[in-house]
Design a protein around this motif. Structure first.
Motif, PDB file in Angstrom:
ATOM      1  N   ALA A 101       0.812  -1.222   0.000  1.00 27.34           N
ATOM      2  CA  ALA A 101       0.000   0.000   0.000  1.00 27.34           C
ATOM      3  C   ALA A 101       0.843   1.268   0.000  1.00 27.34           C
ATOM      4  O   ALA A 101       0.284   2.373  -0.112  1.00 27.34           O
ATOM      5  CB  ALA A 101      -0.920   0.000   1.219  1.00 27.34           C
ATOM      6  N   SER A 102       2.158   1.147   0.087  1.00 20.00           N
ATOM      7  CA  SER A 102       3.020   2.321   0.146  1.00 20.00           C
ATOM      8  C   SER A 102       2.912   3.149  -1.135  1.00 20.00           C
ATOM      9  O   SER A 102       2.885   2.595  -2.241  1.00 20.00           O
ATOM     10  CB  SER A 102       4.469   1.907   0.347  1.00 20.00           C
ATOM     11  OG  SER A 102       5.352   2.998   0.114  1.00 20.00           O
ATOM     12  N   ALA A 152      -5.547  -7.429  -0.752  1.00 21.18           N
ATOM     13  CA  ALA A 152      -5.499  -6.650   0.487  1.00 21.18           C
ATOM     14  C   ALA A 152      -4.698  -5.360   0.283  1.00 21.18           C
ATOM     15  O   ALA A 152      -5.081  -4.290   0.768  1.00 21.18           O
ATOM     16  CB  ALA A 152      -4.893  -7.489   1.609  1.00 21.18           C
ATOM     17  N   GLY A 153      -3.583  -5.467  -0.439  1.00 28.78           N
ATOM     18  CA  GLY A 153      -2.769  -4.286  -0.705  1.00 28.78           C
ATOM     19  C   GLY A 153      -3.484  -3.288  -1.598  1.00 28.78           C
ATOM     20  O   GLY A 153      -3.434  -2.066  -1.362  1.00 28.78           O
ATOM     21  N   ARG A 158      -6.685   1.778  -2.472  1.00 28.04           N
ATOM     22  CA  ARG A 158      -7.924   2.459  -2.891  1.00 28.04           C
ATOM     23  C   ARG A 158      -8.476   3.311  -1.746  1.00 28.04           C
ATOM     24  O   ARG A 158      -8.926   4.452  -1.972  1.00 28.04           O
ATOM     25  CB  ARG A 158      -8.946   1.415  -3.335  1.00 28.04           C
ATOM     26  CG  ARG A 158     -10.241   1.995  -3.890  1.00 28.04           C
ATOM     27  CD  ARG A 158     -11.027   0.916  -4.607  1.00 28.04           C
ATOM     28  NE  ARG A 158     -12.305   1.388  -5.098  1.00 28.04           N
ATOM     29  CZ  ARG A 158     -13.479   1.118  -4.537  1.00 28.04           C
ATOM     30  NH1 ARG A 158     -13.527   0.365  -3.435  1.00 28.04           N
ATOM     31  NH2 ARG A 158     -14.600   1.583  -5.049  1.00 28.04           N
ATOM     32  N   ARG A 159      -8.420   2.787  -0.527  1.00 26.08           N
ATOM     33  CA  ARG A 159      -8.897   3.570   0.624  1.00 26.08           C
ATOM     34  C   ARG A 159      -8.062   4.838   0.818  1.00 26.08           C
ATOM     35  O   ARG A 159      -8.568   5.867   1.281  1.00 26.08           O
ATOM     36  CB  ARG A 159      -8.849   2.712   1.895  1.00 26.08           C
ATOM     37  CG  ARG A 159      -9.903   1.616   1.942  1.00 26.08           C
ATOM     38  CD  ARG A 159     -10.016   1.017   3.337  1.00 26.08           C
ATOM     39  NE  ARG A 159      -8.776   0.368   3.761  1.00 26.08           N
ATOM     40  CZ  ARG A 159      -8.477  -0.912   3.539  1.00 26.08           C
ATOM     41  NH1 ARG A 159      -9.351  -1.690   2.888  1.00 26.08           N
ATOM     42  NH2 ARG A 159      -7.350  -1.417   3.981  1.00 26.08           N
ATOM     43  N   ALA A 160      -6.766   4.743   0.469  1.00 23.89           N
ATOM     44  CA  ALA A 160      -5.867   5.885   0.650  1.00 23.89           C
ATOM     45  C   ALA A 160      -5.870   6.832  -0.543  1.00 23.89           C
ATOM     46  O   ALA A 160      -5.138   7.834  -0.542  1.00 23.89           O
ATOM     47  CB  ALA A 160      -4.443   5.368   0.889  1.00 23.89           C
ATOM     48  N   GLY A 161      -6.645   6.515  -1.571  1.00 20.04           N
ATOM     49  CA  GLY A 161      -6.698   7.362  -2.750  1.00 20.04           C
ATOM     50  C   GLY A 161      -5.515   7.196  -3.684  1.00 20.04           C
ATOM     51  O   GLY A 161      -5.236   8.092  -4.495  1.00 20.04           O
ATOM     52  N   ASP A 194     -17.067  -3.464  -5.998  1.00 15.16           N
ATOM     53  CA  ASP A 194     -16.564  -2.181  -6.491  1.00 15.16           C
ATOM     54  C   ASP A 194     -15.038  -2.182  -6.553  1.00 15.16           C
ATOM     55  O   ASP A 194     -14.444  -1.600  -7.480  1.00 15.16           O
ATOM     56  CB  ASP A 194     -17.044  -1.033  -5.594  1.00 15.16           C
ATOM     57  CG  ASP A 194     -18.539  -0.780  -5.722  1.00 15.16           C
ATOM     58  OD1 ASP A 194     -19.129  -1.190  -6.749  1.00 15.16           O
ATOM     59  OD2 ASP A 194     -19.122  -0.180  -4.802  1.00 15.16           O
ATOM     60  N   LEU A 195     -14.397  -2.824  -5.577  1.00 15.95           N
ATOM     61  CA  LEU A 195     -12.945  -2.952  -5.600  1.00 15.95           C
ATOM     62  C   LEU A 195     -12.510  -3.742  -6.827  1.00 15.95           C
ATOM     63  O   LEU A 195     -11.558  -3.359  -7.521  1.00 15.95           O
ATOM     64  CB  LEU A 195     -12.455  -3.637  -4.322  1.00 15.95           C
ATOM     65  CG  LEU A 195     -10.962  -4.023  -4.274  1.00 15.95           C
ATOM     66  CD1 LEU A 195     -10.078  -2.789  -4.317  1.00 15.95           C
ATOM     67  CD2 LEU A 195     -10.678  -4.872  -3.033  1.00 15.95           C
ATOM     68  N   ALA A 196     -13.209  -4.822  -7.105  1.00 16.66           N
ATOM     69  CA  ALA A 196     -12.871  -5.639  -8.277  1.00 16.66           C
ATOM     70  C   ALA A 196     -13.006  -4.829  -9.565  1.00 16.66           C
ATOM     71  O   ALA A 196     -12.151  -4.923 -10.457  1.00 16.66           O
ATOM     72  CB  ALA A 196     -13.760  -6.879  -8.323  1.00 16.66           C
TER      73      ALA A 196
END
Length: 470
Positions: A101-102, A152-153, A158-161, A194-196
């Motif tokens: 996620a970095s 998961a990453g 996506r949550r972090a934009g 939606d993530l997919a």
């Protein structure tokens, strides 16, 4: 001997899942080249999905290791500094997700071997009866599978934009990018449709072909390097040849791969097929026919009576199923492969290649057999390689020495071992997890496999190879 760039200034732009010897001798060298060229975005966070062995080797050395390149003329050494840290996923899955996620991470590469893809090859569906897949479908808090960690990453990004990263499978599977994409999307859709959709729209999963022979490092290799003044428990050895072909499809930033010797193409499939059916297919035949004779190394098998003739015969059969891409001269490629196989300095062990045969045979040997049979063409050498694999499942060499069959389906294949060759062919070809239905319905092909198996059982692999003396 240290790398010529400032490692403290390097950013972690790559996360690699499955940080074994192959990655360290192949993709890591390309990213190290990028760092040496001044692009400091491409340091690597390595991830071991199972054991702590590589982490424990590299950590005391600050991630540095020696690449030893060997051929008949001698060897060269180089210290690789691209690997900045190694995470062990079962110990700290949250750290792996955080690395993925970095904002610095732009590329995720994988070398998890064929068995690391929990996918039904016929339907491309996730193997939901696999305990690790079932765990990740239930929750991604502590993933266990490569698709689980990737989803998961990506969810955290996506949550972090943040945009998705590019995911590059470097395993020997046809259409590896598409297979991995399908698994990731299925895993994502099970948690968040939606993530997919976001991954499908904005992510990238280019297919690739990778080629470099990387034998397992031995204690003797480590001792030999120590004798030259370098104590390195994490060293890797390889050959001079290296090739990486990537489908030109990326989701974001990447190094100047073309300047680093990587080939970018619109279609990797033809490159994949040539490598799988020529290099890898021959390697499998060599591994089982050589292993049954008690020959330790690939160069010993191609140097044995009939060894080179067998490989050439197998290539003649497999080459007819290929549509070579522009730029690939099959005659020159075959000549180069034979020289690589004959390299005595490499010491590529037949038993290393023989591992996980149930996962390798379908794309290396079984697919070209099915295609040639459909065209009414002979498959003598390809069938001998498959028969040698069948005999290998018995766990004894031709002189009676025992060994462990190292394969995720070893229990299934052991249950199919029979004294009668024809009965054994029937039992083996009935294993639908390995053999396509065309085998079970092809009596002429099964008869040929039975004849080869009878020869191997009665006279040994050396006699089977001797038929190809030219």
């Amino acid at each position: 001997m240290r790398p010529p760039y400032d490692r403290s200034a390097v950013r972690r732009g790559v996360v690699h899942l499955g940080i074994g010897a192959f990655h360290r001798a192949h993709q890591a060298v390309v990213f190290d080249d990028a760092l040496r060229a001044g692009d400091l975005r491409w340091g690597i966070t390595g991830v071991s999905l199972r054991s702590a062995g590589v982490r424990d080797q590299l950590e005391p050395q600050d991630g540095l290791y020696t690449l030893v390149v060997r051929d008949g003329a001698g060897e060269t050494t180089r210290v690789i500094g691209a690997v900045l840290n190694v995470l062990v996923a079962p110990e700290n899955p949250a750290a792996v997700i955080a690395a993925l996620a970095s904002p610095d991470t732009h590329i995720v590469t994988l070398t998890v071997t064929e068995k690391g893809y929990p996918i039904d090859r016929a339907s491309s569906a996730l193997l939901t009866d696999d305990p690790d897949v079932a765990h990740d479908l239930a929750s991604l808090d502590t993933p266990r599978t490569a698709p689980g960690f990737i989803v998961a990453g990506l969810a955290a990004r996506r949550r972090a934009g943040l945009p998705p990263f590019t995911v590059i499978s470097c395993d020997n599977l046809p259409g590896n990018g598409g297979l991995l994409r399908g698994a990731v999307l299925a895993m994502a859709r099970a948690h968040d449709p939606d993530l997919a959709d976001w991954i499908a729209r904005d992510g990238a999963f280019p297919s690739t072909m990778v080629d470099r022979i990387v034998p397992a490092t031995t204690p003797e290799d480590i001792s030999a390097l120590a004798g030259r003044g370098f104590e390195d428990r994490a060293m890797v050895k390889t050959e001079p040849f290296t090739q990486w072909v990537i489908e030109d499809r990326f989701a974001g930033a990447r190094p100047d791969l073309e300047a680093l010797g990587v080939q970018l193409t619109a279609d990797v499939a033809a490159w994949e097929a040539a490598k799988l059916r020529l290099l890898n297919g021959a390697h499998s035949g060599i591994a089982y026919l050589g292993g049954l004779q008690g020959l330790d190394f690939v160069n010993q098998v191609v140097g044995a009576p009939g060894g080179q003739g067998f490989v050439e015969a197998l290539w003649d059969e497999a080459a007819a199923t290929l549509d070579p891409p522009p730029g690939l001269n099959l005659a020159a490629y075959r000549a180069a492969l034979m020289a690589r196989f004959a390299n005595p300095a490499l010491e590529h062990r037949t038993r290393q290649i023989a591992m996980d045969g149930s996962q390798k045979l379908p794309q290396r040997l079984l697919a070209p057999i099915v295609e040639r049979r459909a065209q009414g063409l002979p498959v003598d050498a390809l069938a001998l390689a498959v028969a040698a694999w069948m005999r290998w499942q018995g766990g004894r060499t031709d002189d009676g020495s025992s060994y462990k069959v190292d394969d995720p389906l070893a229990a299934l294949t052991a249950a199919a071992v029979r004294d009668d060759p024809c009965d054994m062919v029937e039992a083996m070809t009935a294993i639908t997890a390995i053999f396509p239905s065309a085998f079970a319905h092809d009596d002429e092909l099964k008869s040929l496999l039975g004849d080869h198996l009878a020869l191997l059982a009665g006279q040994g692999a050396s006699a089977a190879l001797a038929r190809y003396v030219v």
